[in-house]
Design a protein around this motif. Sequence first.
Motif, mmCIF file in Angstrom:
data_model
loop_
_atom_site.group_PDB
_atom_site.id
_atom_site.type_symbol
_atom_site.label_atom_id
_atom_site.label_comp_id
_atom_site.label_asym_id
_atom_site.label_seq_id
_atom_site.Cartn_x
_atom_site.Cartn_y
_atom_site.Cartn_z
ATOM 1 N N THR A 87 -5.832 -0.882 3.110
ATOM 2 C CA THR A 87 -4.328 -1.500 3.450
ATOM 3 C C THR A 87 -4.425 -0.872 4.058
ATOM 4 O O THR A 87 -3.875 -1.727 4.968
ATOM 5 C CB THR A 87 -3.963 -1.522 1.603
ATOM 6 N N PHE A 90 -5.833 -2.145 7.211
ATOM 7 C CA PHE A 90 -5.406 -3.754 7.253
ATOM 8 C C PHE A 90 -4.131 -3.996 7.849
ATOM 9 O O PHE A 90 -4.240 -4.805 8.620
ATOM 10 C CB PHE A 90 -5.811 -4.640 5.450
ATOM 11 N N TYR A 94 -3.085 -5.540 11.267
ATOM 12 C CA TYR A 94 -1.847 -7.297 11.247
ATOM 13 C C TYR A 94 -0.741 -6.993 12.079
ATOM 14 O O TYR A 94 -0.185 -7.705 12.451
ATOM 15 C CB TYR A 94 -1.113 -7.534 10.254
ATOM 16 N N GLN A 156 -9.437 -14.441 11.833
ATOM 17 C CA GLN A 156 -8.452 -14.738 11.661
ATOM 18 C C GLN A 156 -8.045 -16.418 11.939
ATOM 19 O O GLN A 156 -8.702 -17.258 12.745
ATOM 20 C CB GLN A 156 -6.470 -14.745 13.455
ATOM 21 N N HIS B 337 -7.977 -13.452 -2.881
ATOM 22 C CA HIS B 337 -8.751 -12.274 -2.099
ATOM 23 C C HIS B 337 -9.922 -13.593 -1.322
ATOM 24 O O HIS B 337 -10.710 -12.467 -0.434
ATOM 25 C CB HIS B 337 -9.737 -11.155 -3.086
ATOM 26 N N PHE B 340 -7.750 -13.797 2.314
ATOM 27 C CA PHE B 340 -7.636 -13.113 3.569
ATOM 28 C C PHE B 340 -6.886 -13.501 4.967
ATOM 29 O O PHE B 340 -6.533 -12.930 5.204
ATOM 30 C CB PHE B 340 -8.194 -11.122 3.389
ATOM 31 N N THR B 346 0.257 -10.034 4.264
ATOM 32 C CA THR B 346 -0.434 -8.385 4.721
ATOM 33 C C THR B 346 0.379 -7.976 2.840
ATOM 34 O O THR B 346 -0.559 -7.356 2.531
ATOM 35 C CB THR B 346 0.237 -7.566 5.398
ATOM 36 N N ALA B 349 -1.670 -9.578 0.854
ATOM 37 C CA ALA B 349 -2.746 -9.132 1.006
ATOM 38 C C ALA B 349 -3.584 -8.263 0.368
ATOM 39 O O ALA B 349 -3.679 -7.722 -1.116
ATOM 40 C CB ALA B 349 -3.675 -9.035 1.947
ATOM 41 N N GLN B 353 -5.364 -7.426 -3.318
ATOM 42 C CA GLN B 353 -6.653 -6.936 -3.208
ATOM 43 C C GLN B 353 -6.438 -5.668 -4.439
ATOM 44 O O GLN B 353 -7.397 -5.175 -4.717
ATOM 45 C CB GLN B 353 -7.482 -6.090 -1.825
ATOM 46 N N SER B 408 -9.660 -6.507 1.849
ATOM 47 C CA SER B 408 -9.510 -7.240 3.429
ATOM 48 C C SER B 408 -9.658 -6.644 4.340
ATOM 49 O O SER B 408 -9.974 -7.252 5.514
ATOM 50 C CB SER B 408 -7.874 -7.806 3.270
ATOM 51 N N HIS B 415 -16.264 -11.944 5.433
ATOM 52 C CA HIS B 415 -15.897 -13.011 5.389
ATOM 53 C C HIS B 415 -16.688 -14.369 6.387
ATOM 54 O O HIS B 415 -17.016 -14.370 7.669
ATOM 55 C CB HIS B 415 -13.979 -13.319 5.978
#
Lengths: 322, 591
Positions: A87, A90, A94, A156, B337, B340, B346, B349, B353, B408, B415
């Motif tokens: 996390t 991630f 972003y 994305q 999931h 993502f 976020t 997500a 997750q 993610s 992905h």
Amino acid sequence: MNRSQLPLFPESASSIAPEVDALFYAWTAVSIFFTALIAILILYFIVRYRRKQEDDVGQPERAPVWLEIGWSIIPLVIALAMFAWGTQVFVKIYRPPSDAVVYYGVGKQWMWKFQHPTGQREINTLHVPVGQSIQMKLTSEDVIHSFFVPAFRVKQDALPGRYTSIWFRATKPGTYHLFCAEYCGGEHSKMIGSVIVLEPRDYEAWLAGGQGGQTMTLSGAELFQQLACQTCHGENGSGAGMAGMAARAPRLAGLYNTEVTLADGRKVIADESYIRESILNPMAKVTAGWQPIMPTMQGQVTEEQLTQLIAYVRSLSQQEVK
Amino acid sequence: MATKAAPAHHEAAHDHAEHPHPGFWRQYVFSVDHKVIGIQYAVTGLLFLLFGFCLIMLMRWQLAFPGRALPWLGQLLGEARMPGGSMLPEFYNELGAMHGTIMVFLGVVPLAVGGFGNFVLPLQIGAPDMAFPRINMASYWSYFLGGITMLASFFVPGGAAQSGWTSYAPLAVIAGQGQTIWLLGMVLLITSSLLGSINFIVTTVQLRAPGLTWFRLPFFVWAQLVTSFLLLLAFPPLEAAGIMQLMDRVAGSSFFMPSGLVVSGQQVAYTGGGNPLLWQHLFWFLAHPEVYVLILPAFGIVAEVIANNTRKPVFGYKMMVYAVWFLGFMSFIVWAHHMFFTGMGTTMAAFFQTTTMIISIPSVVLLSSLLLSLWGGSIRFNAPMLFALAFLPMFGIGGLTGLPLGLSAADIPLHDTYYVIGHFHYVVAPGTLFALFAGIYYWFPKATGRKMNDFLGKLHFWPSLIFMNGIFMPMFIQGLAGVSRRLYDGGASYDFAQDVIHWNVFMSMSAWGLGLSQIPFIINFFRSIKHGEKVGDNPWDATTLEWAAPSPPPHGNFITEPSVHRGPYEYSVPGHPSDFTPQFLSAQKAG
């Protein structure tokens, strides 16, 4: 590329790539450990406990309770630790750093169209300077596409009707593969482009050699005049009425990324998607205290022109700050 | 519960006495008998599995040799699909979308739930039939019509659906006519599953034999019960979404269509300001529980086969039951999931997750319980057991490779690449399908009164195991290198993929090899119906109730109503005269 090497991952060329890779390798190590454990246990059990004589019988359960609890708790602890790590990475991917420069990308069947903040436009190729944080704002004209640069570990989706965003900082000059990762119809396989990372000096030279001419903000300002937006929103979106009359529409300067109260009492953030919607479908979210009199601009502006208008509105806020 | 069940038995027995000869159509075609319906489901499902597999074998030609003309079969398929014998991208996309749809909705689920559930579940709980036999028949025929509709879509102008089995808007909304037919087919298939699942739930709750308390249920029944709840609760949103997409296509609504789209330079006339992400949420709200619909019946079958062939109880039975319920519950809150990178934010997500990490725990419990069931056993290696044993590591690989996808950040490079394809195929192909094969070999004697040949079974198993891995293992390598899924040239136009695309030939050869490996199974299946070794009621020395009925069971199932005296897996109980003590054996007889 070294062809003798087992090509596990494409080369890594962005600031975030090593972090993503580390996370992946850690997970893969965990997975391989458990896969091996399962395989070894199965092989051991089926050899050790195969039926040797016809009258062989099974033995009753013999695994103690601690074992049962152990294999629930230990994987849970591993999973949650990985989760915390993942996390954190991630969120980093972003949240763009404050010095990020905004570029726009529009996907359509089957190509990418890019606009530099300085106004240059490109199709299927994107030139960027090395070491500069770049925020890509993405949208689509038709179906869903996905902006994927394997070497940057950046992916994305680009959705029609809204903006999504991702940022990266390239660390090595070179040419990197760019393509669409979301299935988008017949020629999806051929929706391929490249990101060309240049030294800042070369990037400046490239910009100067281009036919770009004027910045996105300037193009947006021109459009603002052409579409006569200033008649209601005021010159430079100042919210001041024309020729001494009261203004008929909200002030745009300082609007970007602030909270707006709507006529029905809801509150929204005036981000790109909101501004875009308000241009195309003004009745959808009317600002409290104003008459719903704005005409739709649907069909009069292209996706690229929309991004220019938005860049202009955004610039009005930046001047405000200064 | 048990006392309630008793009158139903008498009524069924009574019916049976009054209508001894229902006539050919009523007995074999429009039958309301759960066993006939189960076999209809299973055979139809197997045929669709074969058909869906043929589609992918055709696609694998194009992947291995992009653009090269396919001898004679290419001409047979016509100029509109394969001009000069080489495949058009549109046709490839059609095959891709339909392969996914057929394998999931027309193959695996009907075989696992409709086939095994229908045939085995009432027998295992000692019921004479399903609670609603006519609804059961309606469920099969709705499925059948859905299947015919899907097949028919290949023949409409523009061909079948080609927007992927996920049918994401706006792509699917602006696609050709095949998509409309696909949506109609889906509505029929969903209706079929809803009718089936409500029937399974009521049957399990109401029709258990006297003495069959909840914790005496075989694990297979638990798995089917949870599966039925998943179907019942997850499918209605997709049915609604399917109808909404249909409206977008034919009635001009814009649930999933944002305003102002420009497709191929043309303004599209959707102005309702819809949202394409809404489709994804509704789709995955079904499709994630659907993954567990694919895997839970497999766990159920494997538990039965392993207990029987290790001659000992499954390990941690109660823990497995709790795990399967927890899994079912959690499967409703992990769907995003799959999304993502759609820009949902976020916070979302992070939530999804977390749930994804947590759902891996009950899966670990199930897998390790089955694994530890081998510990201390006296293992017989017959064909069903081999398939059940192979299920464990294959599902293990499928599950463990899913972990990086659930995070993610680690998912970014993976992905929508071949890594994902490899991951879920390990779960469903050498995972679920192997379990289903185990089930076929295991319950075939109950359905026909004859055993399938064990040697041919092994001849089916070993090459299948090798070729399965030959197909799916290289997908991880390609996926890590960044090769996307759904590329009709298999990555030939990707510069950086040149090092790994040579695997396509190997994978395609393995796929065709897997096709050949099914020949012993097909021969064995048909030959054994007439010529297999004749067996009695309980050829595997098993403990659960279905083995109390004659093989094959008559209409109404049991000669005398069974009653249950013990747990489901009393194998090798010390002091008992034999190494298995069936549930239906009374305490005195067990000694």
